[in-house]
Design a protein around this motif. Structure first.
Motif, short mmCIF file in Angstrom:
data_model
loop_
_atom_site.label_atom_id
_atom_site.label_comp_id
_atom_site.label_asym_id
_atom_site.label_seq_id
_atom_site.Cartn_x
_atom_site.Cartn_y
_atom_site.Cartn_z
N VAL B 93 0.88 -1.33 0.01
CA VAL B 93 -0.18 0.07 -0.14
C VAL B 93 0.64 1.20 -0.13
CG1 VAL B 93 -1.63 1.15 1.17
CG2 VAL B 93 -1.84 -1.27 1.18
N THR B 94 0.50 2.27 -0.87
CA THR B 94 1.30 3.39 -0.86
C THR B 94 0.64 4.26 0.02
OG1 THR B 94 1.66 3.19 -3.30
CG2 THR B 94 1.86 5.50 -2.41
N ILE B 95 1.49 5.06 1.04
CA ILE B 95 1.03 5.81 2.00
C ILE B 95 1.55 7.37 1.70
CG2 ILE B 95 0.85 6.35 4.38
CD1 ILE B 95 -0.39 3.58 3.71
N ASN B 96 0.53 8.11 1.41
CA ASN B 96 0.87 9.50 1.13
C ASN B 96 0.82 10.38 2.17
OD1 ASN B 96 1.40 11.78 -0.40
ND2 ASN B 96 -0.86 12.18 -0.91
N ALA B 97 1.71 10.31 3.21
CA ALA B 97 1.35 11.18 4.25
C ALA B 97 1.59 12.77 4.29
CB ALA B 97 2.44 10.68 5.46
N ILE B 98 0.63 13.57 4.74
CA ILE B 98 0.67 15.05 4.62
C ILE B 98 0.61 15.59 5.84
CG2 ILE B 98 -0.46 17.04 3.25
CD1 ILE B 98 -1.48 15.07 1.20
N PRO B 99 1.74 16.20 6.29
CA PRO B 99 1.70 16.75 7.66
C PRO B 99 1.36 17.95 7.66
CG PRO B 99 3.93 16.28 7.18
CD PRO B 99 3.23 15.97 6.06
N ASP B 100 0.10 18.53 7.25
CA ASP B 100 -0.30 19.94 7.06
C ASP B 100 -1.95 19.74 7.54
OD1 ASP B 100 -0.55 22.31 5.93
OD2 ASP B 100 -0.40 21.88 3.89
N LYS B 101 -2.61 20.95 7.43
CA LYS B 101 -3.65 21.15 7.85
C LYS B 101 -4.63 21.40 6.56
CE LYS B 101 -6.81 24.28 10.95
NZ LYS B 101 -7.55 23.07 11.47
N LEU B 102 -5.48 20.65 6.50
CA LEU B 102 -6.59 20.89 5.37
C LEU B 102 -7.17 22.28 5.43
CD1 LEU B 102 -7.51 18.76 2.90
CD2 LEU B 102 -9.83 19.18 4.13
N THR B 103 -7.13 22.98 4.46
CA THR B 103 -7.61 24.45 4.39
C THR B 103 -8.38 24.48 2.99
OG1 THR B 103 -5.90 25.39 3.23
CG2 THR B 103 -5.74 25.40 5.64
N GLN B 104 -9.27 25.46 2.89
CA GLN B 104 -10.07 25.78 1.78
C GLN B 104 -8.86 26.09 0.47
OE1 GLN B 104 -13.19 25.22 0.79
NE2 GLN B 104 -13.93 26.40 2.52
N GLN B 105 -7.72 26.57 0.92
CA GLN B 105 -6.88 26.79 -0.07
C GLN B 105 -6.20 25.34 -0.61
OE1 GLN B 105 -7.18 28.67 2.88
NE2 GLN B 105 -8.41 30.29 1.46
N ASN B 106 -5.84 24.70 0.22
CA ASN B 106 -4.84 23.72 -0.09
C ASN B 106 -5.65 22.20 -0.40
OD1 ASN B 106 -5.51 22.13 2.49
ND2 ASN B 106 -3.67 23.06 3.27
N GLY B 107 -7.01 22.46 0.17
CA GLY B 107 -7.77 21.29 -0.02
C GLY B 107 -7.93 20.59 -1.35
N HIS B 108 -8.19 21.30 -2.47
CA HIS B 108 -8.34 20.80 -3.78
C HIS B 108 -7.33 19.85 -4.05
CE1 HIS B 108 -9.35 20.68 -8.10
NE2 HIS B 108 -10.58 20.84 -7.68
N LYS B 109 -6.14 20.44 -4.11
CA LYS B 109 -4.86 19.69 -4.54
C LYS B 109 -4.69 18.38 -3.69
CE LYS B 109 -1.19 21.75 -2.21
NZ LYS B 109 -0.09 22.53 -1.82
N TYR B 110 -5.07 18.21 -2.44
CA TYR B 110 -5.07 17.06 -1.37
C TYR B 110 -6.06 16.04 -1.72
CZ TYR B 110 -1.49 19.63 1.36
OH TYR B 110 -0.27 20.28 1.77
N ILE B 111 -7.21 16.47 -2.03
CA ILE B 111 -8.48 15.62 -2.16
C ILE B 111 -8.73 15.12 -3.60
CG2 ILE B 111 -10.81 15.32 -1.55
CD1 ILE B 111 -9.22 15.68 1.01
N LYS B 112 -8.35 15.90 -4.43
CA LYS B 112 -8.61 15.49 -6.00
C LYS B 112 -8.10 14.24 -6.19
CE LYS B 112 -5.00 17.92 -8.30
NZ LYS B 112 -4.50 18.81 -9.20
N GLU B 113 -8.66 13.49 -7.14
CA GLU B 113 -8.38 12.11 -7.86
C GLU B 113 -8.16 11.13 -6.75
OE1 GLU B 113 -4.39 13.20 -9.69
OE2 GLU B 113 -5.38 14.36 -11.07
N HIS B 114 -9.12 11.39 -5.54
CA HIS B 114 -9.20 10.15 -4.71
C HIS B 114 -10.54 9.45 -4.95
CE1 HIS B 114 -5.86 11.89 -2.51
NE2 HIS B 114 -5.65 10.62 -2.03
#
Lengths: 74, 227
Positions: B93-114
């Motif tokens: 399993v590929t684990i993509n760990a993102i040590p960041d807080k989800l915000t309106q600004q960064n959310g699109h790039k983190y969630i898209k394509e899931h």
């Protein structure tokens, strides 16, 4: 008139989880909440017969009111 | 694919379904009480790609319930510590760990394509942000919340805006602030989120998006509420 109130989570503490109440006509949801001594700040969701409702709505015979506190932990 | 490690998944899920899971991507937002269990379960069952997002670090109060928190990693990043353990459990399993807080600004790039997002956050405000991002990226969201003996679970399709009904006032304080979160409640709700996630990915019947499952462990009461 008879109505049913369903309480969830902490709102059950010191009360039953289902209450069958006999009310005068034209009672509002707020009247019921006062009667049950529930603090408004402890309520997140109010459903009347499964639909979102407002605290000032008037209740009718055989309505079911469901009251939920806010649950937010993760 | 090495199927031996998945032998005990069969025939709850078929070999074809197992291969299907290996091609799926899930984003888990929040890596605390719920998130670490969800990540562990989905990693073990073999969902191929897991993104875990959280900017928080372990502290001593996490020891009572958070799966990967122990006395030697206090102060360390939750997602990075979780990734280390997940890599040992299932290197497929590929684990993509993102040590960041989800915000309106960064959310699109983190969630898209899931294929799916899972809400394991701990505040109403952050959940509403996540709901908005899932609307924007057309992503289905499986949401749960816990407090003391109690929990709730729902599935949100884009357009439902269920979290806006569950949290009409995003500043309202939840019961967990008074009751805390004991070990068993996140474990149970996370299991339900994981099983609903697997069912969703395999096109099996899930909770419908007009239902909330309410759980009262004190009275052992499970109730699906239609709304």
């Amino acid at each position: 008139m008879k109505i049913r109130v369903k309480l969830f989570a902490t709102l059950r503490e010191g009360r039953d989880k289902i209450l069958d109440l006999d009310l005068d006509k034209n009672n509002t949801i707020e009247d019921v909440i006062k009667q049950l001594k529930i603090d408004k700040k402890d309520i997140a969701i109010l459903l009347k017969n499964g639909l979102d409702t407002n605290i000032s709505d008037i209740l009718k015979e055989n309505d079911t009111l469901s009251i939920f506190p806010p649950v937010g932990g993760g | 694919m090495n199927l031996k490690r998945y032998e005990k998944n069969f025939n709850t899920i078929s070999k074809t379904e197992q291969k299907l899971l290996a091609d799926k991507k899930i984003a888990i937002i929040g890596c605390g009480g719920l998130g670490q269990y969800i990540a562990s379960l989905l990693c073990r069952i073999g969902v191929g790609f897991l993104t875990i997002i959280d900017d928080d670090s372990f502290d001593e109060t996490n020891l009572n319930r958070q799966l990967y928190c122990h006395t030697e990693n206090i102060g360390k990043s939750k997602v990075l510590e979780t990734k280390k353990q997940l890599n040992k459990i299932n290197p497929l399993v590929t684990i993509n760990a993102i040590p960041d807080k989800l915000t309106q600004q960064n959310g699109h790039k983190y969630i898209k394509e899931h294929d799916l997002a899972i809400d394991a956050l701990d505040s109403a405000k952050d959940r509403i942000v996540l709901q908005d991002i899932c609307e924007e990226t057309n992503t289905v969201l499986i949401s749960a919340a816990i407090g003391g003996w109690y929990g709730q679970l729902t599935i949100i399709k884009p357009g439902d805006k269920t979290l806006s009904k569950i949290y009409p006032d995003s500043e309202q304080k939840g019961i967990e602030l008074e009751l805390g979160n004991p070990a068993f409640t996140p474990a149970l709700l996370a299991s339900l989120q994981a099983s609903e996630a697997v069912k969703y990915l395999l096109s099996k019947n899930t909770l419908s998006s007009s239902q909330i499952l309410y759980i009262d462990l004190l009275n052992l009461d499970f109730e699906i509420v239609e709304f």
